[in-house]
Design an enzyme around this catalytic site. Structure first.
Site, short mmCIF file in Angstrom:
data_model
loop_
_atom_site.label_atom_id
_atom_site.label_comp_id
_atom_site.label_asym_id
_atom_site.label_seq_id
_atom_site.Cartn_x
_atom_site.Cartn_y
_atom_site.Cartn_z
N ASP A 192 -6.63 -6.70 3.95
CA ASP A 192 -7.73 -6.00 3.28
C ASP A 192 -8.70 -7.03 2.70
O ASP A 192 -9.92 -6.96 2.89
CB ASP A 192 -7.16 -5.11 2.17
CG ASP A 192 -8.26 -4.38 1.41
OD1 ASP A 192 -9.18 -3.86 2.06
OD2 ASP A 192 -8.19 -4.32 0.17
N LYS A 206 2.64 -15.52 2.52
CA LYS A 206 2.80 -16.21 1.24
C LYS A 206 4.28 -16.51 1.09
O LYS A 206 4.94 -16.12 0.12
CB LYS A 206 2.27 -15.30 0.10
CG LYS A 206 2.21 -15.96 -1.26
CD LYS A 206 1.16 -17.04 -1.41
CE LYS A 206 1.25 -17.69 -2.77
NZ LYS A 206 0.37 -18.89 -2.91
N TYR A 247 0.82 -1.22 0.00
CA TYR A 247 0.00 0.00 0.00
C TYR A 247 0.86 1.26 0.00
O TYR A 247 0.44 2.29 -0.52
CB TYR A 247 -0.89 0.04 1.25
CG TYR A 247 -2.26 -0.56 1.08
CD1 TYR A 247 -2.42 -1.86 0.63
CD2 TYR A 247 -3.39 0.17 1.40
CE1 TYR A 247 -3.67 -2.42 0.49
CE2 TYR A 247 -4.66 -0.38 1.27
CZ TYR A 247 -4.79 -1.66 0.82
OH TYR A 247 -6.04 -2.19 0.70
#
Ligand code: IPM
Ligand code: MG
Length: 353
Positions: free
Chosen positions: A244, A188, A138
């Site tokens: 999010d 991840k 972000y």
């Protein structure tokens, strides 16, 4: 106690009015406050040309807590990026260092049929998602769209420092300690180095929390497990981007995003409190919106910033009572319940208080 009130756009002003009435009704119960209102989002763009005006920033910095309605709407979607309402939200999070976003997903038993999942899969659901809010892709640099080899190339940077991971990890471990003592860290790491570091730091931190059971899950699997067997989760901690996405998914397990509050805290528990839902332009100004997520956000504010646990519980119990009594706004309405508007829902909560 100084509260900066940012009603924002769409249904924001209507739902905020009800939350403030509920807080007013609590005055005297070990609690008193001063509220000052300012502009954020699209209404701020219209009035001043920017979604996070200087006057709003000043007021937000001086306040102990910030209560926000919602930002955004179709009329601002085609503005340049810096003038979009969402920018106001990102700017206030970053400026005030509100790195810890707490998003509970709780299914109220009365609303079990509102979920698109089978009632037995979601009955009793109580998950807390702890989302890092001021880092990751972000805010990472470099970012942009550039020309390369005769075509446009878009790029963003996923980046986390050890200290950023550690501070959100601590918030999550502390939260788990006060609840079911289970923390699932989502990453991840099979593909992204940034999240390998995330996992390593979470494992290091876990040495300080022997009473909390830490597990790890890859984000794709976490997305699947959330709809397959969501009750396996107690607290989940993850980065800004994954958080999010997973928090929207988790909110829908409860069937009613109109019910879910959120808190975004800095290192000293100063916080911005807002409903998890958006500005719902389609029903704005009609008195139909569900004010409960904003009312419950005010309860979170009493709990986390002002340390008024008993008063927070009073609000939460009043909301439960109102649901048990059958009051429903349109978003959670089902046959056999009592359909009410925004203000009547506020009245019902105040009566239940
Ligand atoms: C949220 C929203 C925001 C985000 C948008 C409006 C910038 O989706 O609070 O989850 O992506 O963080
Ligand atoms: Mg979102």
């Amino acid at each position: 106690m100084k509260i900066c009130v940012l009603p924002g756009d769409g249904i924001g002003p209507e739902i905020m009015e009800q939350a403030l009435r509920v807080l007013d009704a609590l005055r005297g119960d070990g609690f008193d406050f001063e509220a000052e209102t300012a502009l954020i989002g699209g209404c701020a763009v219209d009035a001043t040309g920017t979604p996070y005006p200087e006057a709003t920033s000043k007021l937000a910095k001086a306040a102990d807590a910030i209560l926000l309605g919602a930002v955004g709407g179709p009329q601002w979607d085609n503005l340049p990026r810096e003038q979009r309402p969402e920018r106001g939200l990102l700017a206030i999070r970053k400026e005030l260092n509100l790195f810890a976003n707490l998003r509970p997903a709780i299914l109220y038993p009365e609303l079990a049929n509102a979920s698109t999942l089978k009632p037995e899969v979601v009955a009793g659901l109580d998950i807390l998602i702890v989302r890092e809010l001021t880092g990751d892709i972000y805010f990472g640099q470099p970012r942009g769209i550039r020309e390369e080899g005769g075509e446009r190339v878009g790029f963003n940077t996923m980046v986390y420092s050890e200290s950023e991971i550690r501070r959100i990890g601590k918030v999550a471990f502390e939260a788990a300690r006060k609840r079911g003592k289970k923390l699932c860290s989502v990453d991840k790491m099979n593909v992204l180095e940034c999240t390998q570091l995330w996992r390593d730091v979470m494992i290091e931190l876990s040495a300080d929390y022997p009473d909390v059971e830490l597990s790890h899950m890859l984000v794709d699997n976490a997305a699947m497990q959330l709809v397959r067997a969501p009750k396996q989760f107690d607290v989940m901690v993850t980065g800004n981007m994954f958080g999010d996405i997973l928090s929207d998914e988790a909110s829908m397990l409860t069937g009613s995003i109109g019910m879910l509050p959120s808190a975004s805290l800095d290192a000293n528990n100063k916080g911005l409190y807002e409903p998890s839902h958006g500005s719902a332009p389609d029903i704005a100004g009609k008195g139909l919106a569900n004010p409960l997520a904003t009312i419950l956000s005010a309860a979170m504010m009493l709990r986390y910033t002002f340390n008024l646990e008993a008063q927070a519980v009073r609000i939460e119990n009043a909301v439960k009572k109102v649901l048990a009594a059958g009051y429903r706004t349109g978003d959670i309405y089902e046959a056999g319940t009592r359909r009410v508007g925004t203000r009547e829902m506020g009245d019902a909560v105040i009566a239940a208080l």
